[in-house]
Each structure stands twice: as structure tokens, then as C-alpha cells.
Design a protein around this motif. Structure first.
Motif, PDB file in Angstrom:
ATOM      1  N   PRO A  30       0.812  -1.221   0.000  1.00 10.11           N
ATOM      2  CA  PRO A  30       0.000   0.000   0.000  1.00 10.11           C
ATOM      3  C   PRO A  30       0.847   1.273   0.000  1.00 10.11           C
ATOM      4  O   PRO A  30       2.066   1.230   0.167  1.00 10.11           O
ATOM      5  CB  PRO A  30      -0.799  -0.116   1.301  1.00 10.11           C
ATOM      6  CG  PRO A  30       0.063  -0.928   2.193  1.00 10.11           C
ATOM      7  CD  PRO A  30       0.782  -1.896   1.294  1.00 10.11           C
ATOM      8  N   SER A  31       0.177   2.380  -0.144  1.00  6.69           N
ATOM      9  CA  SER A  31       0.835   3.683  -0.099  1.00  6.69           C
ATOM     10  C   SER A  31       1.151   4.083   1.346  1.00  6.69           C
ATOM     11  O   SER A  31       0.706   3.430   2.290  1.00  6.69           O
ATOM     12  CB  SER A  31      -0.071   4.732  -0.734  1.00  6.69           C
ATOM     13  OG  SER A  31      -1.263   4.831   0.016  1.00  6.69           O
ATOM     14  N   MET A  69      -3.220   3.159   8.928  1.00  9.73           N
ATOM     15  CA  MET A  69      -2.737   4.537   8.966  1.00  9.73           C
ATOM     16  C   MET A  69      -2.579   4.949  10.427  1.00  9.73           C
ATOM     17  O   MET A  69      -3.524   4.858  11.206  1.00  9.73           O
ATOM     18  CB  MET A  69      -3.704   5.471   8.244  1.00  9.73           C
ATOM     19  CG  MET A  69      -3.830   5.247   6.752  1.00  9.73           C
ATOM     20  SD  MET A  69      -2.314   5.488   5.822  1.00  9.73           S
ATOM     21  CE  MET A  69      -2.116   7.260   5.912  1.00  9.73           C
ATOM     22  N   VAL A  70      -1.365   5.364  10.797  1.00  7.14           N
ATOM     23  CA  VAL A  70      -1.109   5.804  12.173  1.00  7.14           C
ATOM     24  C   VAL A  70      -1.054   7.324  12.267  1.00  7.14           C
ATOM     25  O   VAL A  70      -1.042   7.874  13.361  1.00  7.14           O
ATOM     26  CB  VAL A  70       0.179   5.178  12.740  1.00  7.14           C
ATOM     27  CG1 VAL A  70       0.009   3.674  12.892  1.00  7.14           C
ATOM     28  CG2 VAL A  70       1.382   5.524  11.893  1.00  7.14           C
ATOM     29  N   SER A  72      -0.150  10.788   7.220  1.00  8.51           N
ATOM     30  CA  SER A  72       0.792  10.523   6.142  1.00  8.51           C
ATOM     31  C   SER A  72       1.638   9.262   6.327  1.00  8.51           C
ATOM     32  O   SER A  72       2.574   9.038   5.564  1.00  8.51           O
ATOM     33  CB  SER A  72       1.725  11.724   5.979  1.00  8.51           C
ATOM     34  OG  SER A  72       2.438  11.935   7.183  1.00  8.51           O
ATOM     35  N   LEU A  73       1.325   8.420   7.317  1.00  7.84           N
ATOM     36  CA  LEU A  73       2.142   7.221   7.541  1.00  7.84           C
ATOM     37  C   LEU A  73       1.281   6.008   7.859  1.00  7.84           C
ATOM     38  O   LEU A  73       0.400   6.071   8.719  1.00  7.84           O
ATOM     39  CB  LEU A  73       3.147   7.457   8.672  1.00  7.84           C
ATOM     40  CG  LEU A  73       4.139   6.333   8.914  1.00  7.84           C
ATOM     41  CD1 LEU A  73       5.037   6.106   7.696  1.00  7.84           C
ATOM     42  CD2 LEU A  73       4.984   6.619  10.144  1.00  7.84           C
ATOM     43  N   ARG A  74       1.570   4.934   7.151  1.00  4.67           N
ATOM     44  CA  ARG A  74       0.907   3.641   7.356  1.00  4.67           C
ATOM     45  C   ARG A  74       1.959   2.659   7.885  1.00  4.67           C
ATOM     46  O   ARG A  74       3.108   2.689   7.465  1.00  4.67           O
ATOM     47  CB  ARG A  74       0.349   3.128   6.037  1.00  4.67           C
ATOM     48  CG  ARG A  74      -0.299   1.752   6.111  1.00  4.67           C
ATOM     49  CD  ARG A  74      -0.668   1.209   4.728  1.00  4.67           C
ATOM     50  NE  ARG A  74      -1.406   2.154   3.934  1.00  4.67           N
ATOM     51  CZ  ARG A  74      -2.730   2.246   3.878  1.00  4.67           C
ATOM     52  NH1 ARG A  74      -3.473   1.418   4.588  1.00  4.67           N
ATOM     53  NH2 ARG A  74      -3.322   3.140   3.113  1.00  4.67           N
ATOM     54  N   ILE A  75       1.538   1.788   8.784  1.00  3.36           N
ATOM     55  CA  ILE A  75       2.446   0.747   9.251  1.00  3.36           C
ATOM     56  C   ILE A  75       1.825  -0.608   8.968  1.00  3.36           C
ATOM     57  O   ILE A  75       0.601  -0.763   8.937  1.00  3.36           O
ATOM     58  CB  ILE A  75       2.792   0.873  10.753  1.00  3.36           C
ATOM     59  CG1 ILE A  75       1.532   0.752  11.620  1.00  3.36           C
ATOM     60  CG2 ILE A  75       3.543   2.156  11.035  1.00  3.36           C
ATOM     61  CD1 ILE A  75       1.820   0.553  13.076  1.00  3.36           C
ATOM     62  N   LEU A  76       2.680  -1.581   8.745  1.00  6.03           N
ATOM     63  CA  LEU A  76       2.248  -2.965   8.603  1.00  6.03           C
ATOM     64  C   LEU A  76       2.434  -3.644   9.954  1.00  6.03           C
ATOM     65  O   LEU A  76       3.523  -3.597  10.527  1.00  6.03           O
ATOM     66  CB  LEU A  76       3.069  -3.701   7.546  1.00  6.03           C
ATOM     67  CG  LEU A  76       2.960  -3.187   6.116  1.00  6.03           C
ATOM     68  CD1 LEU A  76       3.849  -4.023   5.201  1.00  6.03           C
ATOM     69  CD2 LEU A  76       1.539  -3.220   5.624  1.00  6.03           C
ATOM     70  N   ALA A  77       1.384  -4.259  10.450  1.00  2.54           N
ATOM     71  CA  ALA A  77       1.470  -5.005  11.699  1.00  2.54           C
ATOM     72  C   ALA A  77       2.195  -6.324  11.447  1.00  2.54           C
ATOM     73  O   ALA A  77       2.304  -6.775  10.298  1.00  2.54           O
ATOM     74  CB  ALA A  77       0.063  -5.274  12.242  1.00  2.54           C
ATOM     75  N   GLU A  78       2.688  -6.922  12.505  1.00  2.00           N
ATOM     76  CA  GLU A  78       3.335  -8.232  12.377  1.00  2.00           C
ATOM     77  C   GLU A  78       2.405  -9.226  11.694  1.00  2.00           C
ATOM     78  O   GLU A  78       2.841 -10.049  10.903  1.00  2.00           O
ATOM     79  CB  GLU A  78       3.759  -8.766  13.754  1.00  2.00           C
ATOM     80  CG  GLU A  78       4.973  -8.100  14.321  1.00  2.00           C
ATOM     81  CD  GLU A  78       6.229  -8.371  13.498  1.00  2.00           C
ATOM     82  OE1 GLU A  78       6.405  -9.482  12.982  1.00  2.00           O
ATOM     83  OE2 GLU A  78       7.039  -7.436  13.370  1.00  2.00           O
TER      84      GLU A  78
END
Length: 112
Positions: A32-33, A69-70, A73-79
């Protein structure tokens, strides 16, 4: 960037085609973006293997809906997101064929 996998630049197309023809590409993962703080563009992860000298099947994994989205402007991938992607790739490597999870879809692209 995603554009690297579809650029119409003749030199880049030649390199991609040669990588496929030589069996160097094992998997392509569409992500993803907003995964990087410096850019909002989506990215594609290419998993490479030692070239076999002949075309090999390539698994394509669509993980564009993963992550959270956290900030604006920022997305994180969880484990768990990373595990889903890794499990789909491992399943394909074990010849289990295309699979899907709640957020990720994989499919094999036979190369002839």
C-alpha cells in the motif's frame, strides 16, 4: 515504486523481461501507499532468486489493503500483515497454489 514494474522505458523493460526470462523473479508483492515518511506512493517488493537460466513461475501477491494509517501521512504494517504475506509466499513455494486471506490475495503467473 510501482512505476518501476510497468515503466515503458525500453531499457527498463528489457531488464525486467530478462529477469523473468532468466528465472530471477520469484515473487512480486504490491504494497500500500504511505509506508515511507518521505513519500506517499505505493511500492512493489520484488523477491529475487538465483537465476536458473529458464523462465520460472512467479507469484504475485496483492497486499495493497494491508496496514493501518497511524497518522495522516504514515501507514504501518502489523506483524500479522507481514506474516500473512510471508505465509502466502511460503504456501506457494510448497506448491499449495493461489490463496487468499482476509487482506491479502496471491496468484501464480505461469511463465511460458
Amino acid at each position: 515504486a510501482n512505476s518501476a514494474s510497468s515503466s515503458q522505458n525500453p531499457k527498463e523493460r528489457f531488464i525486467r523481461a530478462k529477469m523473468i526470462e532468466e528465472g530471477a523473479v520469484a515473487c512480486v508483492v504490491a504494497l500500500p501507499s504511505h509506508l515511507f515518511s518521505s513519500t506517499s506512493i505505493p511500492v512493489t517488493l520484488w523477491l529475487l532468486r538465483f537465476p536458473t537460466g529458464k523462465p520460472e513461475d512467479v507469484v504475485v501477491i496483492d497486499a495493497t489493503t494491508t496496514g493501518k494509517m497511524v497518522s495522516r501521512s504514515l501507514r504501518i504494517l502489523a506483524e500479522s500483515d507481514i506474516s500473512e504475506i510471508a505465509e502466502l509466499y511460503a504456501s506457494w513455494r510448497q506448491q499449495d497454489g493461489p490463496r487468499a486471506t482476509d487482506h491479502v490475495l496471491s496468484d501464480s503467473m505461469p511463465i511460458e
